[in-house]
Write a protein that holds these residues in place. Structure first.
Motif, short mmCIF file in Angstrom:
data_model
loop_
_atom_site.label_atom_id
_atom_site.label_comp_id
_atom_site.label_asym_id
_atom_site.label_seq_id
_atom_site.Cartn_x
_atom_site.Cartn_y
_atom_site.Cartn_z
N ASN A 130 -29.73 -44.12 -0.43
CA ASN A 130 -28.90 -42.93 -0.63
C ASN A 130 -27.90 -43.22 -1.76
N TRP A 131 -28.34 -42.99 -2.99
CA TRP A 131 -27.54 -43.38 -4.16
C TRP A 131 -26.22 -42.64 -4.25
N ASN A 132 -26.24 -41.34 -3.81
CA ASN A 132 -24.99 -40.56 -3.89
C ASN A 132 -23.88 -41.23 -3.12
N GLU A 133 -24.23 -41.76 -1.95
CA GLU A 133 -23.23 -42.44 -1.10
C GLU A 133 -22.67 -43.67 -1.82
N ILE A 134 -23.56 -44.42 -2.46
CA ILE A 134 -23.14 -45.64 -3.17
C ILE A 134 -22.16 -45.27 -4.29
N PHE A 135 -22.51 -44.23 -5.07
CA PHE A 135 -21.62 -43.83 -6.17
C PHE A 135 -20.30 -43.28 -5.65
N LYS A 136 -20.37 -42.56 -4.50
CA LYS A 136 -19.16 -41.98 -3.94
C LYS A 136 -18.16 -43.07 -3.55
N VAL A 137 -18.65 -44.13 -2.85
CA VAL A 137 -17.71 -45.18 -2.43
C VAL A 137 -17.22 -46.01 -3.62
N ALA A 138 -18.09 -46.21 -4.62
CA ALA A 138 -17.64 -46.95 -5.82
C ALA A 138 -16.55 -46.15 -6.52
N ASP A 139 -16.74 -44.83 -6.59
CA ASP A 139 -15.75 -43.96 -7.22
C ASP A 139 -14.41 -44.02 -6.45
N ALA A 140 -14.50 -43.99 -5.11
CA ALA A 140 -13.28 -44.05 -4.28
C ALA A 140 -12.56 -45.40 -4.50
N ALA A 141 -13.32 -46.47 -4.62
CA ALA A 141 -12.72 -47.80 -4.83
C ALA A 141 -12.01 -47.85 -6.19
N VAL A 142 -12.65 -47.26 -7.20
CA VAL A 142 -12.05 -47.27 -8.54
C VAL A 142 -10.76 -46.44 -8.55
N GLU A 143 -10.79 -45.28 -7.89
CA GLU A 143 -9.56 -44.46 -7.80
C GLU A 143 -8.45 -45.28 -7.15
N SER A 144 -8.83 -46.07 -6.14
CA SER A 144 -7.84 -46.89 -5.43
C SER A 144 -7.23 -47.95 -6.36
N VAL A 145 -8.05 -48.65 -7.17
CA VAL A 145 -7.45 -49.68 -8.05
C VAL A 145 -6.60 -49.07 -9.16
N PHE A 146 -6.85 -47.79 -9.47
CA PHE A 146 -5.96 -47.13 -10.44
C PHE A 146 -4.63 -46.75 -9.77
N ARG A 147 -4.65 -46.51 -8.46
CA ARG A 147 -3.37 -46.24 -7.78
C ARG A 147 -2.59 -47.53 -7.60
N ASN A 148 -3.34 -48.60 -7.19
CA ASN A 148 -2.70 -49.91 -7.07
C ASN A 148 -3.74 -50.98 -7.41
N LYS A 149 -3.42 -51.78 -8.43
CA LYS A 149 -4.42 -52.73 -8.97
C LYS A 149 -4.76 -53.87 -8.01
N ASP A 150 -3.88 -54.15 -7.03
CA ASP A 150 -4.10 -55.32 -6.18
C ASP A 150 -4.54 -55.03 -4.75
N ALA A 151 -4.62 -53.73 -4.38
CA ALA A 151 -4.91 -53.42 -2.98
C ALA A 151 -6.27 -53.98 -2.54
N PHE A 152 -7.24 -53.95 -3.45
CA PHE A 152 -8.58 -54.42 -3.07
C PHE A 152 -8.70 -55.94 -3.08
N LEU A 153 -7.74 -56.60 -3.75
CA LEU A 153 -7.84 -58.06 -3.86
C LEU A 153 -7.81 -58.76 -2.51
N SER A 154 -6.84 -58.35 -1.66
CA SER A 154 -6.73 -59.03 -0.37
C SER A 154 -7.94 -58.70 0.51
#
Ligand SMILES: [Fe+2]
Length: 361
Positions: A130-154
């Motif tokens: 289900n490629w749409n799902e994969i792109f959707k979560v990658a997009d959400a993760a990218v939006e998150s690192v633009f809000r805060n660059k370190d949230a995904f690091l931990s």
């Protein structure tokens, strides 16, 4: 959630206590769930009368060793490691504080975990992903690192021995997206980097599990079978109609090494795709800092030291330095023994000065 039952003697600073085998009325902590953040906490825990502790290995440290502050200092001076300069930092301004963004990024992380599991199961049965799902979560993760660059690091440091493949892919993706953000990639590039990193090892579904999970050393024949997984990943990713070539190259080339000693093609230097160069670093770092059937996890600082030693042979050195700048010598959650002999947990990275992380002592 991955809960491990440990005897009171096995508990260490940095672990996240999910619960104890005694009631809330019998122990001195405010809550039943908490992080052991100091020697004092540890001493209180050891004296409270509990025999067993249930530790959540996904929320705190589970098996990393304490790192002495001297170790980090030596690393910084030996390799002349530098933090990010103020000009660069200004280009990476956060919109939301890390603790606040962490609530959203944690949801994205676990949602991605589910979607990844589904993708693996589908690929294993030869069904379309289900490629749409994969792109959707990658997009959400990218939006998150633009809000805060370190949230995904931990989150990229979460370890789960039992579901290693999924957590490894997730972590590699978190680390890649964060490094890409620090390299000032645009959103489209970051999504392509995240998608490729999430699925870089999906070709392993075609490798027999007994080889993937073999505890001992692999025979030459077994290793030649394992070495086919980038090719299989490439084949699976190529079926996505709107995937970028960079994501496919990442999956195909993540085991290439900068000096040409990698596989499958033995590509050298910048003939290796830029995304694959970043993924190779994140892939090795996550593998080194995870428990595997054949060895225990290294602490992040020790893994970084080893990677710096291998640096110019295996990796693009400037990306490796950028990777260390993002994570810090002591990534968030590392247990550090300070000069005062006190033990503390790193709660924030000081990007301007790698030797001085923000510590809860
Ligand atoms: Fe791989």
């Amino acid at each position: 959630m991955a809960i491990k039952k440990l005897s009171i003697a096995e508990v260490k600073i940095g672990m996240y206590v999910h619960s104890l085998d005694i009631s809330w009325f019998q122990h001195p902590f405010l809550r039943n769930s908490f992080i052991i953040s100091s020697e004092e906490d540890l001493a209180k825990l050891q004296k409270c009368g509990a025999t067993y502790v249930y530790v959540d290995t996904e929320r705190g440290l589970y098996n990393f060793e304490t790192i002495n502050q001297d170790y980090g200092r030596d690393l910084v001076s030996k390799w002349r490691l530098k933090g990010i300069d103020e000009g660069e930092c200004a280009k990476l301004q956060d919109i939301v504080p890390r603790q606040e963004e962490l609530k959203t990024s944690r949801k994205i992380y676990y949602q991605t975990r589910k979607i990844l599991e589904d993708a693996y199961h589908r690929a294993a049965r030869g069904k379309p992903i289900n490629w749409n799902e994969i792109f959707k979560v990658a997009d959400a993760a990218v939006e998150s690192v633009f809000r805060n660059k370190d949230a995904f690091l931990s989150l990229g440091m979460i370890k789960n021995y039992d579901a290693y493949t999924f957590y490894h892919s997730l972590n590699v993706s978190c680390l890649c997206i964060t490094v890409g953000r620090y390299l000032l990639f645009d959103k489209e590039d970051l999504i392509a980097l995240g998608v490729g990193a999430l699925l870089h090892d999906i070709g392993k579904v075609r490798i027999p599990a007994k080889i993937i999970n073999k505890p001992g050393r692999l025979t030459e024949e077994e290793f030649s079978i394992i070495k086919k997984h980038p090719e299989y990943s490439q084949e699976i990713l190529s079926r996505c109609p709107h995937i970028r070539w960079d994501s496919i190259h990442l999956a195909y080339q993540h085991h290439e090494r900068f000096d040409g000693s990698g596989y499958p093609l033995g590509l050298k230097g910048f003939r290796i795709n830029q995304f694959a160069l970043i993924a190779a670093i994140a892939d090795v770092f996550d593998a080194m800092t995870s428990d595997r059937p054949y060895r225990s996890a290294m602490s992040p600082a020790v893994a970084m030291a080893r990677m710096l030693e291998q640096g110019e042979r295996d990796f693009c050195f400037s990306y490796l330095l950028k990777f260390i700048q993002c994570l810090g010598i002591y990534p968030i959650g590392t247990v550090v023994e300070l000069d005062s002999r006190q033990i503390g947990i790193v709660t924030e990275i000081n990007h301007l000065n790698l030797e001085r992380p923000i510590i809860l002592a």
